[in-house]
Design a protein around this motif. Sequence first.
Motif, mmCIF file in Angstrom:
data_model
loop_
_atom_site.group_PDB
_atom_site.id
_atom_site.type_symbol
_atom_site.label_atom_id
_atom_site.label_comp_id
_atom_site.label_asym_id
_atom_site.label_seq_id
_atom_site.Cartn_x
_atom_site.Cartn_y
_atom_site.Cartn_z
ATOM 1 N N VAL A 42 0.837 -1.203 0.000
ATOM 2 C CA VAL A 42 0.000 0.000 0.000
ATOM 3 C C VAL A 42 0.871 1.253 0.000
ATOM 4 C CG1 VAL A 42 -1.738 1.304 1.276
ATOM 5 C CG2 VAL A 42 -1.918 -1.189 1.119
ATOM 6 N N ILE A 43 1.930 1.241 0.806
ATOM 7 C CA ILE A 43 2.829 2.398 0.858
ATOM 8 C C ILE A 43 3.456 2.640 -0.518
ATOM 9 C CG2 ILE A 43 5.046 3.219 1.778
ATOM 10 C CD1 ILE A 43 4.277 1.829 4.429
ATOM 11 N N GLY A 44 3.897 1.568 -1.161
ATOM 12 C CA GLY A 44 4.530 1.713 -2.473
ATOM 13 C C GLY A 44 3.557 2.072 -3.571
ATOM 14 N N GLY A 45 2.322 1.646 -3.426
ATOM 15 C CA GLY A 45 1.318 1.866 -4.469
ATOM 16 C C GLY A 45 0.805 0.537 -4.969
ATOM 17 N N PHE A 46 -0.393 0.160 -4.535
ATOM 18 C CA PHE A 46 -0.923 -1.150 -4.907
ATOM 19 C C PHE A 46 -1.083 -1.220 -6.425
ATOM 20 C CE2 PHE A 46 -2.915 -5.035 -3.643
ATOM 21 C CZ PHE A 46 -2.539 -5.188 -2.319
ATOM 22 N N GLY A 47 -0.468 -2.222 -7.028
ATOM 23 C CA GLY A 47 -0.491 -2.354 -8.480
ATOM 24 C C GLY A 47 0.845 -2.044 -9.119
ATOM 25 N N SER A 48 1.794 -1.517 -8.354
ATOM 26 C CA SER A 48 3.115 -1.174 -8.877
ATOM 27 C C SER A 48 4.149 -2.162 -8.357
ATOM 28 C CB SER A 48 3.498 0.253 -8.456
ATOM 29 O OG SER A 48 4.864 0.504 -8.736
ATOM 30 N N LEU A 49 4.793 -2.899 -9.258
ATOM 31 C CA LEU A 49 5.818 -3.853 -8.843
ATOM 32 C C LEU A 49 7.029 -3.154 -8.222
ATOM 33 C CD1 LEU A 49 5.567 -6.325 -11.841
ATOM 34 C CD2 LEU A 49 4.873 -6.770 -9.493
ATOM 35 N N VAL A 73 0.942 7.924 4.660
ATOM 36 C CA VAL A 73 0.852 7.829 3.197
ATOM 37 C C VAL A 73 -0.603 7.846 2.743
ATOM 38 C CG1 VAL A 73 1.278 6.310 1.223
ATOM 39 C CG2 VAL A 73 3.069 6.673 2.922
ATOM 40 N N LEU A 74 -1.466 7.110 3.443
ATOM 41 C CA LEU A 74 -2.872 7.058 3.053
ATOM 42 C C LEU A 74 -3.550 8.426 3.170
ATOM 43 C CD1 LEU A 74 -4.008 3.653 4.608
ATOM 44 C CD2 LEU A 74 -3.692 4.191 2.190
ATOM 45 N N VAL A 75 -3.112 9.217 4.137
ATOM 46 C CA VAL A 75 -3.708 10.539 4.322
ATOM 47 C C VAL A 75 -3.252 11.508 3.232
ATOM 48 C CG1 VAL A 75 -3.762 12.576 5.822
ATOM 49 C CG2 VAL A 75 -4.062 10.289 6.805
ATOM 50 N N PHE A 76 -1.955 11.505 2.936
ATOM 51 C CA PHE A 76 -1.399 12.527 2.037
ATOM 52 C C PHE A 76 -1.184 12.040 0.601
ATOM 53 C CE2 PHE A 76 -0.139 13.909 6.299
ATOM 54 C CZ PHE A 76 -0.582 15.227 6.272
ATOM 55 N N ARG A 77 -1.115 10.733 0.400
ATOM 56 C CA ARG A 77 -0.978 10.210 -0.959
ATOM 57 C C ARG A 77 -1.693 8.856 -1.024
ATOM 58 N NH1 ARG A 77 1.893 11.476 -5.476
ATOM 59 N NH2 ARG A 77 2.521 9.765 -6.843
ATOM 60 N N PRO A 78 -3.019 8.882 -1.121
ATOM 61 C CA PRO A 78 -3.817 7.657 -0.983
ATOM 62 C C PRO A 78 -3.461 6.547 -1.970
ATOM 63 C CG PRO A 78 -5.216 9.607 -0.890
ATOM 64 C CD PRO A 78 -3.858 10.075 -1.301
ATOM 65 N N HIS A 79 -2.963 6.911 -3.156
ATOM 66 C CA HIS A 79 -2.631 5.893 -4.149
ATOM 67 C C HIS A 79 -1.262 5.265 -3.909
ATOM 68 C CE1 HIS A 79 -6.170 6.621 -6.582
ATOM 69 N NE2 HIS A 79 -5.912 7.914 -6.587
ATOM 70 N N GLY A 80 -0.515 5.749 -2.910
ATOM 71 C CA GLY A 80 0.816 5.212 -2.642
ATOM 72 C C GLY A 80 1.906 6.095 -3.219
ATOM 73 N N LEU A 81 3.121 5.882 -2.730
ATOM 74 C CA LEU A 81 4.233 6.752 -3.132
ATOM 75 C C LEU A 81 4.637 6.560 -4.574
ATOM 76 C CD1 LEU A 81 6.493 6.381 0.055
ATOM 77 C CD2 LEU A 81 4.909 8.243 -0.516
ATOM 78 N N PHE A 82 4.492 5.341 -5.098
ATOM 79 C CA PHE A 82 4.941 5.060 -6.464
ATOM 80 C C PHE A 82 3.800 4.483 -7.293
ATOM 81 C CE2 PHE A 82 8.335 4.466 -3.389
ATOM 82 C CZ PHE A 82 9.300 5.326 -3.857
#
Length: 291
Positions: free
Chosen positions: A230-237, A274-283
């Motif tokens: 989730v932190i990295g961005g779900f869907g991003s390898l 991360v969820l508060v400020f960038r819900p889609h993840g960092l990457f």
Amino acid sequence: MDVLQLLLSGLANGCVYGLVALGFVLIYKATEAVNFAQGDFMMLGAFVMVGLVNPHFMGLNFWLAVPIALIIMGALGYLLDLTVLRFMFGQSQTAVVILTISLGFVIRFVAGVIWGHEPQNLHSPLALGDVRFGGVVLSLADIAVIVVTLLMTLALWQFFQRTKLGLAMQAASQNQMAAYYMGIPVKRVQGAVWALAGIVACVAGILYGSKGTLDISAGFIGIKAFAAAVIGGFGSLPGALMGGLIVGVIEPFAARYLPTGYSQIAPYAILIFVLVFRPHGLFAQVRVKKV
């Protein structure tokens, strides 16, 4: 030097989280489902290696046992999709999540029945030595974890970007009905991705088992791996790997410099931030779903 030791140790642990997170992302990219049993798949893969390698079980050569374990876990992933998950076709994602959580309990029960509840050691050649870089000490297992994780992340990213099967997996996740009408065998594609997730989990389990003792609760690191995904961005390898590294590095520094107990909540504090400020993840690779 202490900081460098903590950093490298955290990177090695983070790579294990990243590998398990890769399994989450693989399933999600192909099916838009979340497999909360991925950590337990990792634990099961490690115990399969214990059964193949350790002298009081089958006692096979470690390097001969590795491909056998990968095949077993890949087959289990495919059979799981064939016998259980395909009957969930058309059901809500909530139902699939509940199913995979229940599956995790079943895997832990079966592993406990077969291998017992006492800690086990995997007889791995990766656990037999250390490498020194100045004043920093890394085990061979830590080095193997870092190298294998980087190579696997690159290979999987290339697989999804450049192969027909990888593109078919992504097409099926976007719109299963449209993919079916375009001639993509959606059910077989989903079976293949569950098999691939089983193989990735097995690799993570082998590397995790080479680092220390194993017990059936090892699968609970899937919770941290989910946070990493989730932190990295779900869907991003690449995001799964980076999220794993962030969680892995945060833990030893929190344990070293924060009061006792804070290292356990530090990854989840980062997750909330991360969820508060960038819900889609960092990457995140944000995309619009076609309907």
